[in-house]
Every structure is written in structure tokens, then in C-alpha cells.
Design an enzyme around this catalytic site. Structure first.
Site, PDB file in Angstrom:
ATOM      1  CB  THR A  16      -0.855   0.184   1.134  1.00  0.00           C
ATOM      2  OG1 THR A  16      -0.412  -0.290   2.224  1.00  0.00           O
ATOM      3  CG2 THR A  16      -1.798  -1.020   1.327  1.00  0.00           C
ATOM      4  CB  SER A  41      -5.960  -9.257   6.651  1.00  0.00           C
ATOM      5  OG  SER A  41      -6.667 -10.494   5.227  1.00  0.00           O
ATOM      6  CD  GLN A  84      -1.616 -14.039   1.490  1.00  0.00           C
ATOM      7  OE1 GLN A  84      -1.756 -12.761   2.103  1.00  0.00           O
ATOM      8  NE2 GLN A  84      -2.965 -14.270   1.260  1.00  0.00           N
ATOM      9  CB  CYS A 109      -5.046 -24.422 -24.675  1.00  0.00           C
ATOM     10  SG  CYS A 109      -3.674 -23.451 -25.678  1.00  0.00           S
ATOM     11  CG  HIS A 119      -2.517 -15.859  -4.498  1.00  0.00           C
ATOM     12  ND1 HIS A 119      -3.474 -14.674  -3.307  1.00  0.00           N
ATOM     13  CD2 HIS A 119      -3.314 -17.065  -4.590  1.00  0.00           C
ATOM     14  CE1 HIS A 119      -3.550 -15.558  -2.737  1.00  0.00           C
ATOM     15  NE2 HIS A 119      -3.431 -16.475  -2.520  1.00  0.00           N
ATOM     16  CB  ILE A 171       4.358  -3.111   6.783  1.00  0.00           C
ATOM     17  CG1 ILE A 171       3.174  -3.154   7.552  1.00  0.00           C
ATOM     18  CG2 ILE A 171       4.870  -3.966   5.701  1.00  0.00           C
ATOM     19  CD1 ILE A 171       2.072  -3.919   6.033  1.00  0.00           C
ATOM     20  CG  ASN A 204      -2.389  -7.410   9.022  1.00  0.00           C
ATOM     21  OD1 ASN A 204      -2.232  -6.718   7.966  1.00  0.00           O
ATOM     22  ND2 ASN A 204      -3.768  -8.242   9.467  1.00  0.00           N
TER      23      ASN A 204
HETATM   24 ZN   LIG Z   1      -5.496 -22.099 -25.411  1.00  0.00          ZN
END
Ligand SMILES: [Zn+2]
Length: 262
Positions: free
Chosen positions: A32, A205, A106, A141, A126, A247, A229
């Protein structure tokens, strides 16, 4: 291990002085200060725009062409394209010189890479927003390319570009809600969490599983859990220390102590 690190019988050492690898889990809160809004904070993306949360859901995304059109525009306008790492990212990158560090993030913004952390020591739980992929599996594919090339097609007049190899729907190289995390990535993340003497959870969080469960894995394996946090988390009671300062101020200070102990 040097003698200075050996606790006297009955005495405990501060977690910053524990020898051994350090695992760091990072979430939106670390970015942030780089101008990238978080999701659930007071100024969060989803707090201010609940529709954005819907578009992060994989089933909605696949089923709603209008949502996809809006999503490509949002990706084009994402502040992460031009964002720079802040003092917290830089401190973690610098810590590599002194300690064994593994970062489990993340975030999809690549700011740990931009800060200079060694890529193989950063696990993107992620995925990341700088890649794009076909929604058809690798067996059918499996096309992968850059987000930039897909956004170039959007700019050239395709509002919802299709896979050029198989004509299926395209998506960013991120894990959306309703999708499973890559087994291999998750296995490596758990191994990092188990191996760490210290597990730092920064700017998260701890509400999204299974990433949040890594805290439990680390504590069960004997690590000191330290949470940095702004808001309370469900894991605060498990933590050796909870830090509520900004942070980008707290992390450089904590990292300096970890570096000195190495
Ligand atoms: Zn494809």
C-alpha cells in the site's frame, strides 16, 4: 551457530536473535505504501467497489463477458504497472546478504522482484499480473504469454481477447477465487514455512486460505511467528510478537535486527 546465539539454560532469546532461515509471508499491506490499494482495508479495492471482488471469482469471470471486458480495462489501469518497491520490500531484499530468506507472497505485483530479491527465493502463491494464460488446461492448450501482449490486443480493438491457439477465454496468470493453488507451489511454501526459525507475516489479514494456514505450519514446526499488520488477525494469539506500526517503518527496523544477529 556461535556461542552468542546459544541461550543459557532457562533463558530465552529474542526472536530476532534466533539463528536459522527466515520465512516471510507478505500480503497486500506491504504494497500500500507503494500506491497499490489493498483489498479489505478502509481504502481497500473491495471495500470501495464490491463489484471488483465479484470479478476476482473465476466462475463469474468465465460466465460473464461484460465482466471480462471490465476486467481487462482494470488490468490496463492497475497502479502496479508503474509502482516502485518501498522501504519494506527493499529491507527484505537486503536481508538476503545476511540471512537465509524465503519470501512467500500473496501479491501479484512483482515488487519483491523489483526490489532485488532473488527470483528463485520468492514464491508467488497467487501468480502474478504480468503474465496471461489460456483457461484451457495444459493438456488441452496451456498457452502462456505476457499480459502486455494481451493488453496490446485490447488497445487494438479486441475488448475480450481469445486464445490465439485454441480460441478459449484468456485470464491473467493469477490464481482467482474458486481456483486451486498450484500443488507444487503450495508444497514448496509449506516446506519453507516448516524450515524457518522465524515466520514473519507481513501486511496480510490472514483470511485467505491456504496461505494463512502456513502460520500454523510454521508454529507447529517450532518457528517464532511474528505478525506485522495494521489490523488484528485470527493468528495474533499464536504470535511471539505482534507489530501494529506502519509496515514501511517497522520492517526496516526489524530486518536490521535480524541482519545484525546473522
Ligand atoms: Zn488456448
Amino acid at each position: 551457530m556461535t556461542a552468542a546465539h546459544s541461550p543459557r539454560p532457562g533463558a530465552t532469546i529474542h526472536w530476532t536473535e534466533r539463528p536459522g532461515p527466515i520465512a516471510v509471508l507478505t500480503g497486500a499491506g506491504i504494497s500500500t505504501a507503494s500506491g497499490i490499494p489493498d483489498f479489505r482495508g478502509p481504502q481497500g479495492l473491495w471495500t470501495k467497489n464490491p463489484i471488483a471482488e465479484l470479478s476476482a471469482n473465476y466462475r463469474n469471470y468465465l460466465g460473464d463477458p461484460e465482466l471480462r471486458v471490465r476486467s481487462w480495462i482494470a488490468r490496463r489501469d492497475n497502479p502496479a504497472w508503474d509502482a516502485e518497491p518501498n522501504a519494506a520490500h527493499l529491507a527484505l531484499a537486503a536481508l538476503e546478504k545476511h540471512r537465509s530468506v524465503r519470501i512467500l507472497t500473496q501479491n501479484i505485483d512483482r515488487l519483491h522482484h523489483k526490489a532485488g530479491s532473488t527470483p528463485r527465493k520468492v514464491l508467488e502463491l497467487h501468480g502474478n499480473m504480468f503474465e496471461a494464460e489460456c483457461t484451457r488446461s495444459a493438456e488441452l492448450c496451456g498457452w502462456r504469454g505476457t499480459m502486455r501482449e494481451v493488453l496490446d490486443r485490447v488497445a487494438a480493438g479486441e475488448p475480450d481477447p481469445r486464445c490465439e491457439r485454441c480460441d478459449a477465454i484468456l485470464k491473467p496468470g493469477t490464481v482467482m477465487f474458486g481456483q486451486f493453488l498450484d500443488e507444487d507451489v503450495l508444497g514448496r511454501a509449506a516446506a519453507f514455512a516448516r524450515a524457518g526459525a522465524v515466520f514473519l507475516a507481513v501486511g496480510t489479514s490472514l483470511r485467505v486460505h491456504p496461505a494463512a494456514g502456513l502460520c500454523e505450519v510454521a508454529v507447529e514446526a517450532g518457528a517464532d511467528l511474528v505478525i506485522v499488520n495494521n489490523e488484528p488477525t485470527a493468528y495474533d494469539d499464536l504470535a511471539t510478537e505482534v507489530v501494529r506500526e506502519p509496515i514501511e517503518e517497522a520492517l526496516p527496523r526489524l530486518v536490521a535486527r535480524l541482519a545484525a544477529a546473522g
